[in-house]
Design a protein around this motif. Structure first.
Motif, mmCIF file in Angstrom:
data_model
loop_
_atom_site.group_PDB
_atom_site.id
_atom_site.type_symbol
_atom_site.label_atom_id
_atom_site.label_comp_id
_atom_site.label_asym_id
_atom_site.label_seq_id
_atom_site.Cartn_x
_atom_site.Cartn_y
_atom_site.Cartn_z
ATOM 1 N N TYR A 59 0.817 -1.211 0.000
ATOM 2 C CA TYR A 59 0.000 0.000 0.000
ATOM 3 C C TYR A 59 0.855 1.268 0.000
ATOM 4 C CZ TYR A 59 -4.222 -2.699 1.306
ATOM 5 O OH TYR A 59 -5.278 -3.552 1.347
ATOM 6 N N VAL A 60 2.019 1.201 0.666
ATOM 7 C CA VAL A 60 2.883 2.383 0.781
ATOM 8 C C VAL A 60 3.736 2.584 -0.469
ATOM 9 C CG1 VAL A 60 4.816 3.387 2.069
ATOM 10 C CG2 VAL A 60 2.925 2.327 3.304
ATOM 11 N N GLU A 61 4.215 1.485 -1.045
ATOM 12 C CA GLU A 61 5.063 1.578 -2.238
ATOM 13 C C GLU A 61 4.239 2.044 -3.425
ATOM 14 O OE1 GLU A 61 6.738 -2.310 -2.735
ATOM 15 O OE2 GLU A 61 7.951 -2.132 -0.917
ATOM 16 N N PRO A 62 4.863 2.763 -4.347
ATOM 17 C CA PRO A 62 4.119 3.185 -5.546
ATOM 18 C C PRO A 62 3.613 1.973 -6.331
ATOM 19 C CG PRO A 62 6.227 4.317 -5.387
ATOM 20 C CD PRO A 62 6.232 3.250 -4.344
ATOM 21 N N PHE A 63 2.349 2.009 -6.704
ATOM 22 C CA PHE A 63 1.767 0.983 -7.570
ATOM 23 C C PHE A 63 0.714 1.656 -8.424
ATOM 24 C CE2 PHE A 63 -0.983 0.947 -3.884
ATOM 25 C CZ PHE A 63 -2.227 0.497 -4.292
ATOM 26 N N ALA A 64 0.172 0.938 -9.387
ATOM 27 C CA ALA A 64 -0.735 1.554 -10.362
ATOM 28 C C ALA A 64 -1.984 2.140 -9.710
ATOM 29 C CB ALA A 64 -1.131 0.538 -11.429
ATOM 30 N N GLY A 65 -2.470 1.563 -8.638
ATOM 31 C CA GLY A 65 -3.642 2.079 -7.946
ATOM 32 C C GLY A 65 -3.231 2.914 -6.754
ATOM 33 N N ARG A 66 -4.121 2.953 -5.779
ATOM 34 C CA ARG A 66 -3.810 3.705 -4.557
ATOM 35 C C ARG A 66 -4.771 3.288 -3.462
ATOM 36 N NH1 ARG A 66 -1.683 9.536 -4.365
ATOM 37 N NH2 ARG A 66 0.031 8.556 -3.339
ATOM 38 N N MET A 67 -4.249 3.235 -2.236
ATOM 39 C CA MET A 67 -5.059 2.997 -1.051
ATOM 40 C C MET A 67 -5.185 4.305 -0.285
ATOM 41 S SD MET A 67 -6.189 -0.046 -1.057
ATOM 42 C CE MET A 67 -6.906 -0.065 0.573
ATOM 43 N N TYR A 68 -6.304 4.436 0.416
ATOM 44 C CA TYR A 68 -6.588 5.646 1.181
ATOM 45 C C TYR A 68 -7.126 5.284 2.561
ATOM 46 C CZ TYR A 68 -6.743 7.831 -3.438
ATOM 47 O OH TYR A 68 -6.435 8.263 -4.716
ATOM 48 N N ARG A 69 -6.831 6.146 3.518
ATOM 49 C CA ARG A 69 -7.563 6.151 4.774
ATOM 50 C C ARG A 69 -8.802 6.992 4.535
ATOM 51 N NH1 ARG A 69 -6.029 9.178 8.719
ATOM 52 N NH2 ARG A 69 -4.282 10.100 7.624
ATOM 53 N N VAL A 70 -9.925 6.556 5.032
ATOM 54 C CA VAL A 70 -11.158 7.347 4.960
ATOM 55 C C VAL A 70 -11.262 8.083 6.285
ATOM 56 C CG1 VAL A 70 -13.663 7.286 4.704
ATOM 57 C CG2 VAL A 70 -12.240 5.620 3.468
ATOM 58 N N THR A 71 -11.342 9.421 6.210
ATOM 59 C CA THR A 71 -11.445 10.222 7.425
ATOM 60 C C THR A 71 -12.710 11.074 7.369
ATOM 61 O OG1 THR A 71 -10.205 12.117 6.580
ATOM 62 C CG2 THR A 71 -8.923 10.346 7.609
ATOM 63 N N LEU A 72 -13.199 11.423 8.535
ATOM 64 C CA LEU A 72 -14.314 12.364 8.608
ATOM 65 C C LEU A 72 -13.782 13.746 8.253
ATOM 66 C CD1 LEU A 72 -16.095 11.210 11.890
ATOM 67 C CD2 LEU A 72 -16.719 10.681 9.515
ATOM 68 N N ALA A 73 -14.468 14.443 7.381
ATOM 69 C CA ALA A 73 -13.999 15.741 6.901
ATOM 70 C C ALA A 73 -13.945 16.765 8.021
ATOM 71 C CB ALA A 73 -14.896 16.241 5.771
ATOM 72 N N ASP A 74 -14.895 16.702 8.943
ATOM 73 C CA ASP A 74 -14.936 17.757 9.964
ATOM 74 C C ASP A 74 -13.958 17.548 11.108
ATOM 75 O OD1 ASP A 74 -16.394 15.590 10.897
ATOM 76 O OD2 ASP A 74 -18.065 16.780 11.659
ATOM 77 N N THR A 75 -13.632 16.293 11.447
ATOM 78 C CA THR A 75 -12.748 16.035 12.594
ATOM 79 C C THR A 75 -11.404 15.425 12.211
ATOM 80 O OG1 THR A 75 -13.568 13.788 12.978
ATOM 81 C CG2 THR A 75 -14.752 15.619 14.074
ATOM 82 N N GLY A 76 -11.310 14.832 11.022
ATOM 83 C CA GLY A 76 -10.088 14.145 10.621
ATOM 84 C C GLY A 76 -9.967 12.746 11.202
ATOM 85 N N GLU A 77 -10.970 12.310 11.949
ATOM 86 C CA GLU A 77 -10.941 10.983 12.562
ATOM 87 C C GLU A 77 -10.997 9.905 11.479
ATOM 88 O OE1 GLU A 77 -13.187 8.690 16.238
ATOM 89 O OE2 GLU A 77 -14.152 10.421 15.302
ATOM 90 N N THR A 78 -10.132 8.909 11.605
ATOM 91 C CA THR A 78 -10.097 7.805 10.649
ATOM 92 C C THR A 78 -11.250 6.857 10.916
ATOM 93 O OG1 THR A 78 -7.699 7.953 10.396
ATOM 94 C CG2 THR A 78 -8.731 5.847 9.829
#
Length: 178
Positions: free
Chosen positions: A50-69
């Protein structure tokens, strides 16, 4: 798509410090439809990918207002019916489930991947939730995916499951209708 919904979450690119989220999501309840919990070694390998460059991408989903994951979502390449497509998958932590956050994150991811497709990326995004996984199939429906039908699938490798094939045409502008 309701822009206010997408604004509820942010997709934050996966980073070195996000291993805790893989560990947290590695419970029997969160992996029931994914072959069960993985060993620490497999989680560490997954995190490196997930950290190394690859064709796709992984994301953490966070709440926009608090930044909580609240979970994770991503996309990666897969060959499907003889062509390269994007595949997506997600997981929302139990205490945040039932609030529509997975569908909101999926709509945000569709927007990201659609921009990549417009620049010459793959023309389709698929999701393959287990046919009996009502919550993930509901996410696909709410996020605007089209159900193509049931397929035999392996996940993880060597674990056959019956999945639904959900699809988004990334080259069709949802606002303009084509």
């Amino acid at each position: 798509m309701d822009e206010r919904d997408v604004e509820q979450v942010r997709l934050v690119p996966w980073s070195d410090g996000d291993f805790w989220l893989l560990q947290r999501a590695n419970s029997p309840a969160m992996t029931e439809h994914l072959g069960g919990p993985e060993s620490v070694e497999k989680l560490a390998d997954r995190h490196r990918r997930y950290v190394e460059p690859f064709a796709g991408r992984m994301y953490r989903v966070t709440l926009a207002d608090t930044g909580e994951t609240v979970g994770s979502i991503g996309h990666w390449e897969r060959e499907w019916h003889g062509e390269q497509v994007w595949e997506t998958g997600w997981g929302i932590l139990p205490e945040f489930q039932g609030r529509g956050l997975a569908a909101t994150a999926a709509r945000a991811l569709v927007d990201v991947v659609r921009r990549r497709a417009a620049q010459g990326g793959h023309p389709a995004l698929h999701a393959f939730p287990a046919a009996d996984h009502a919550a993930s199939n509901g996410v696909c429906r709410k996020a605007g995916f089209t159900l193509l039908g049931q397929v035999d699938f392996e996940y993880p490798k060597g674990n056959p499951i019956r999945s639904n094939d959900w699809y988004v045409d990334l080259l069709t502008d949802p606002v303009a209708g084509g």
